[in-house]
Design an enzyme around this catalytic site. Structure first.
Site, PDB file in Angstrom:
ATOM      1  N   ASP A   1      -5.625  -0.490  26.178  1.00 23.93           N
ATOM      2  CA  ASP A   1      -6.004  -1.879  25.881  1.00 23.93           C
ATOM      3  C   ASP A   1      -7.458  -2.092  26.319  1.00 23.93           C
ATOM      4  OD1 ASP A   1      -4.293  -4.902  25.778  1.00 23.93           O
ATOM      5  OD2 ASP A   1      -6.398  -4.788  26.354  1.00 23.93           O
TER       6      ASP A   1
ATOM      7  N   ASP B   1      -7.449  -4.406  19.588  1.00 26.88           N
ATOM      8  CA  ASP B   1      -7.889  -3.846  20.871  1.00 26.88           C
ATOM      9  C   ASP B   1      -6.823  -3.080  21.634  1.00 26.88           C
ATOM     10  OD1 ASP B   1      -6.413  -5.811  22.359  1.00 26.88           O
ATOM     11  OD2 ASP B   1      -7.976  -5.719  23.896  1.00 26.88           O
ATOM     12  N   GLU B   2      -5.640  -2.882  21.042  1.00 26.10           N
ATOM     13  CA  GLU B   2      -4.649  -2.110  21.797  1.00 26.10           C
ATOM     14  C   GLU B   2      -3.801  -1.227  20.906  1.00 26.10           C
ATOM     15  OE1 GLU B   2      -1.263  -4.269  23.607  1.00 26.10           O
ATOM     16  OE2 GLU B   2      -2.009  -6.021  22.558  1.00 26.10           O
TER      17      GLU B   2
HETATM   18  N1  DCP Z   1      -7.408 -13.014  21.451  1.00 31.67           N
HETATM   19  C1  DCP Z   1      -7.463 -14.265  20.837  1.00 31.67           C
HETATM   20  N2  DCP Z   1      -6.651 -15.297  21.275  1.00 31.67           N
HETATM   21  C2  DCP Z   1      -5.777 -15.093  22.305  1.00 31.67           C
HETATM   22  C3  DCP Z   1      -5.715 -13.837  22.937  1.00 31.67           C
HETATM   23  C4  DCP Z   1      -6.548 -12.814  22.488  1.00 31.67           C
HETATM   24  O1  DCP Z   1      -8.237 -14.431  19.895  1.00 31.67           O
HETATM   25  N3  DCP Z   1      -4.999 -16.101  22.726  1.00 31.67           N
HETATM   26  C5  DCP Z   1      -8.324 -11.933  20.996  1.00 31.67           C
HETATM   27  C6  DCP Z   1      -9.561 -11.865  21.836  1.00 31.67           C
HETATM   28  C7  DCP Z   1      -9.387 -10.666  22.707  1.00 31.67           C
HETATM   29  C8  DCP Z   1      -8.505  -9.766  21.884  1.00 31.67           C
HETATM   30  O2  DCP Z   1      -7.713 -10.642  21.086  1.00 31.67           O
HETATM   31  O3  DCP Z   1     -10.622 -10.065  23.041  1.00 31.67           O
HETATM   32  C9  DCP Z   1      -7.612  -8.860  22.714  1.00 31.67           C
HETATM   33  O4  DCP Z   1      -6.683  -9.607  23.465  1.00 31.67           O
HETATM   34  P1  DCP Z   1      -6.276  -9.241  24.948  1.00 31.67           P
HETATM   35  O5  DCP Z   1      -5.098 -10.049  25.286  1.00 31.67           O
HETATM   36  O6  DCP Z   1      -6.186  -7.759  25.119  1.00 31.67           O
HETATM   37  O7  DCP Z   1      -7.490  -9.821  25.812  1.00 31.67           O
HETATM   38  P2  DCP Z   1      -8.855  -9.174  26.184  1.00 31.67           P
HETATM   39  O8  DCP Z   1      -9.022  -7.802  25.629  1.00 31.67           O
HETATM   40  O9  DCP Z   1      -9.932 -10.125  25.793  1.00 31.67           O
HETATM   41  O10 DCP Z   1      -8.825  -9.144  27.767  1.00 31.67           O
HETATM   42  P3  DCP Z   1      -8.057  -8.125  28.747  1.00 31.67           P
HETATM   43  O11 DCP Z   1      -9.137  -7.454  29.519  1.00 31.67           O
HETATM   44  O12 DCP Z   1      -7.193  -8.983  29.606  1.00 31.67           O
HETATM   45  O13 DCP Z   1      -7.268  -7.186  27.865  1.00 31.67           O
HETATM   46 MG    MG Z   2      -7.541  -6.366  25.848  1.00 29.95          MG
END
Ligand code: DCP
Ligand code: MG
Length: 357
Positions: free
Chosen positions: A8, A103-104
């Site tokens: 992730d 992203d995952e």
């Molecule tokens: N995303 C979004 N709305 C949300 C959650 C996520 O648009 N409610 C998008 C933005 C993030 C991406 O999806 O960058 C990936 O989600 P993640 O939950 O993996 O969050 P992040 O990668 O941003 O942070 P982390 O470091 O906690 O994985």
């Molecule tokens: Mg993420």
């Protein structure tokens, strides 16, 4: 025994923005809609998280928590391109890659020759390659199955690795809260907690009959997870179950007529998005309406999704269930095989938090 890696990316959209503009390094930033027009935060970097800023939070609230927060508009094409680059690195190690979002992804590396077959070393290799070649950091979890690997990847975030060896599974699940289990949302969590089941250790001791009664077929599945058992394979072709488009309006739409006026544009947008999926069988048409008090309702019916009129009727039914100014409308289709259609009514649900995710 399988070897699964869940990878992730760390604060993905924000990380890509910093990659493209290194001056943003160390500055609290978020990606999302502007605070002035009821935008929400998609994600933010860890500097912003220190102020309490979170995904799905209204941008105006984020600004209050962190006045210096820089909110950038999303650039999805760029995120897709970076996602492709990252996934190409995964595919050097195995063909069994199941992306869950940009992203995952899950990787099944059982029996792979790389790194003498060590999943832990493969995960470290992948993390290093993404950092070196793409320029962002990712966190990874290594475990004998998907559910544990996914939880493990959160454990050392950001830029971390956590490994659950087969012999550690028993200890690892014991203290794990049941709401972390795959498939447990708010409602199921409440049911479990209502039965006094807080951790997987509690769930392991619960009466299987009572679980079946309260949770239906979900009962045995969750019970298996509580022992750390999860046989779901890594699915290379993730099959999309639905396609939809939705829009939050800058001003609430006060009447059904006002809602009907915006429907054609949403319908056209959905049709455009569907062009990529035209070989799939459409089973249902869906309309979602969110009211100004944040309650929302979904109406769906059996349909091939082609006729605009069907959406008009669904919108009318949905609107009349709340009869309040409308904040958001969504339209979509559901794909599927010939399955038994469950009851067409979805209860008016509360609150917003559960659908923002
Ligand atoms: N995303 C979004 N709305 C949300 C959650 C996520 O648009 N409610 C998008 C933005 C993030 C991406 O999806 O960058 C990936 O989600 P993640 O939950 O993996 O969050 P992040 O990668 O941003 O942070 P982390 O470091 O906690 O994985
Ligand atoms: Mg993420």
């Amino acid at each position: 025994m399988r070897k699964i890696i869940h990878v992730d990316c760390d604060c993905f959209y924000a990380a890509v923005e910093t990659l493209d503009n290194p001056r943003l390094q160390g500055v609290p930033i978020a990606v999302g809609g502007p605070a002035q027009s009821r935008g929400v935060i998609a994600t933010c970097n860890y500097e912003a998280r220190a102020f309490g800023v979170r995904s799905a939070m209204p941008s105006s609230q984020a600004r209050r928590l962190c006045p210096s927060l820089l909110i950038l508009p999303p650039r999805f094409d760029r995120y897709r391109a970076v996602s492709q680059q990252v996934q190409e690195i995964f595919r050097r190690y195995t063909d069994l890659v199941e992306p869950l979002s940009l992203d995952e992804a899950y990787l099944d590396v059982s029996g792979q020759p790389h790194c003498h077959g060590s999943a832990t070393r493969i995960a470290e290799d992948i993390r290093a390659a993404v950092k070196r070649e793409v320029g962002i950091t990712v966190s990874a979890g290594v475990a004998p199955n998907k559910f544990l690997a996914k939880i493990a990847s959160e454990w050392r975030k950001p830029d971390g690795l956590f490994v659950v060896r087969p012999e550690q599974v028993g200890d690892f699940v014991k203290t794990l809260p049941v709401r972390k289990l795959h498939g447990v949302g708010k409602v199921t969590a409440q049911k479990l907690e209502g039965m006094g089941l807080i951790t997987c250790a509690d769930l392991q001791l619960a009466d299987p009959e009572a679980l079946l009664r309260t949770l239906g077929s979900m009962g045995p599945y969750l019970r298996a997870l509580s022992f750390g058992v999860d046989d779901r394979p890594v699915q290379v072709e993730y099959e999309r179950k639905s396609v939809s488009v939705e829009h939050t309006f800058a001003r609430d739409l006060p009447t059904l007529d006002a809602c009907s006026l915006v429907l054609p544009a949403l319908f056209q947008q959905m049709r455009k998005r569907l062009q990529k999926h035209d070989t799939r069988l459409i089973r249902k048409a869906i309309v979602k309406v969110k009211f100004n008090d944040f309650t929302h309702t979904t109406r769906e019916c059996r349909s091939d999704g082609q006729a605009f009129d069907v959406y008009g009727s669904l919108l009318k039914e949905a609107f009349e269930r709340g009869n309040k100014p409308v904040r958001l409308i969504g339209v979509g289709v559901r794909f599927g095989e010939d399955e038994v259609i469950e009851t067409p009514w979805t209860q008016l649900a509360l609150p917003l938090g559960s659908i923002a995710a």
